[in-house]
Design an enzyme around this catalytic site. Sequence first.
Site, PDB file in Angstrom:
ATOM      1  N   CYS A  93       0.831  -1.205   0.000  1.00 41.57           N
ATOM      2  CA  CYS A  93       0.000   0.000   0.000  1.00 41.57           C
ATOM      3  C   CYS A  93       0.873   1.266   0.000  1.00 41.57           C
ATOM      4  O   CYS A  93       2.016   1.240  -0.477  1.00 41.57           O
ATOM      5  CB  CYS A  93      -0.989  -0.016   1.165  1.00 41.57           C
ATOM      6  SG  CYS A  93      -2.385   1.128   0.894  1.00 41.57           S
ATOM      7  N   ASP A 122      -3.197   1.421  10.059  1.00 39.63           N
ATOM      8  CA  ASP A 122      -4.383   2.270  10.244  1.00 39.63           C
ATOM      9  C   ASP A 122      -4.806   2.282  11.706  1.00 39.63           C
ATOM     10  O   ASP A 122      -5.336   3.288  12.192  1.00 39.63           O
ATOM     11  CB  ASP A 122      -5.516   1.792   9.339  1.00 39.63           C
ATOM     12  CG  ASP A 122      -5.132   1.999   7.876  1.00 39.63           C
ATOM     13  OD1 ASP A 122      -4.399   1.139   7.338  1.00 39.63           O
ATOM     14  OD2 ASP A 122      -5.516   3.034   7.304  1.00 39.63           O
TER      15      ASP A 122
END
Length: 332
Positions: free
Chosen positions: A134, A203
Site C-alpha cells: 500500500c 491504520d
Amino acid sequence: MTNDPPVSDAVESTAADIASMEIRGAATIASAAADAVAAQARETADETADPEAFERAVRRAGRRLYDTRPTAVSLPNALRYTLGRMEGDEVDSLRDSVIGAATAFTDRLGRAQRDLGRVGANRLRDGDTVMTHCHSTDALACVEHAVEQGKDVSAIVKETRPRNQGHITARELRDMGVDVTLIVDSAARRYLDDADHVLVGADSIAADGGVVNKIGTSALAVNARERGVPIMVAAQTIKLHPDTLTGHTVEIEMRDEAEVIDADAREEIGEIAVENPAFDVTPPRYVDAIVTESGQFPPESIVTLMRELFGESADRPWEEPDATTDATGPTA
Ligand code: RI2
C-alpha cells in the site's frame, strides 16, 4: 431535535473526500479532519454568539467526519485531540481553543512523522531492500530518513489491489532516488528472498499489538516470517486504538464491489458475491517491531505506551455529552 444548521461546506467536502478516498492514508485523514474542525469553529463563531450552539455545531462536524470511514483510529484520535480541548464560556474563547488545538495537532503530526522516520531509518542498513504494501507516509518517512543518512535503499513495491496505492509508493520512492521494482501482490512470496525488511504502515494498532492495515498485510507478514524477513510497522502513536484497551475490536471497513470488478465484467459473469474488505489484522506474533515517534516497540509491549497516552479508556467528544452510544462495531 434542534433546528441546527448543517455542517459547514469545508466539513462536508472533507468528509466526502475521506469517504471517496480522495483524501486517504491514516495520517493525512487525521490532519484533514483537524483542519475541517477548525474551519467549522471559524464559521460557526461568525454565525452565533451562543456558546451552546457553538459547541453543538463543532461536535456535529466531528460526528460527520467520524462517520466517514471506520477503521483508521487516527480520525477519532484527531477528533479527541481537537474537540477534547474545546474550552471557554464564550464563543470567542471556544473558537480559539478549537483552532489552537487543531494547529497543535497538525504540528505534532508532522513532528511525530519526522521523529518516527529517524527511528525507523536506524533499522535500515546501507544496501538494504524493503518490500512495501500500500502507501504509508509513516513507512516512507523511514526510507526518506535512511536516504538522507546516505544509505542506498532499494524497494520492491506491491501494487496493492484493488486501488493500486503501490503506484503512489513507487512514485514517491522514485522521487527520493530509490530503485523501485513494482510487482503484483501475488508475486510477493517469490520476491521475499530479495528483501531485507517488510515495511508497512498501520491504520490502527490494537492493545494486544495486532496491526490493522491494508488488506493483504497479514498474508505478506505470514509469508515474510516463513522466509525469515523481519516485519517492521511504522505507526505514529495516533494509530494506537484506545477503545481496544477495554476489549472493543476494530471495525474493518467493507468497500464498494465496484473497486474489485467493473460493471460489465460483473454482468458477464452472472450472479456472484463480491467482497471488498479494505483492511486485515496481522497478529502480533508476525510483527517484529512497531516503530513510533517514541521509539520502537515489540508489538506485545505497545499496550504500555497506549495506557500512558490514553489512560484506561477513551472519550468520544464528538458525541452529545449525554449520549450513551457503545463503541463496538462489526469486527475482524
Ligand atoms: P499513513 C492507508 O489506508 C494504508 O493502509 C496505510 O498503510 C495506512 O493508511 C497508513 O497511512 P487507506 O486510507 O498514515 O489508503 O502511514 O485505506 O500515511
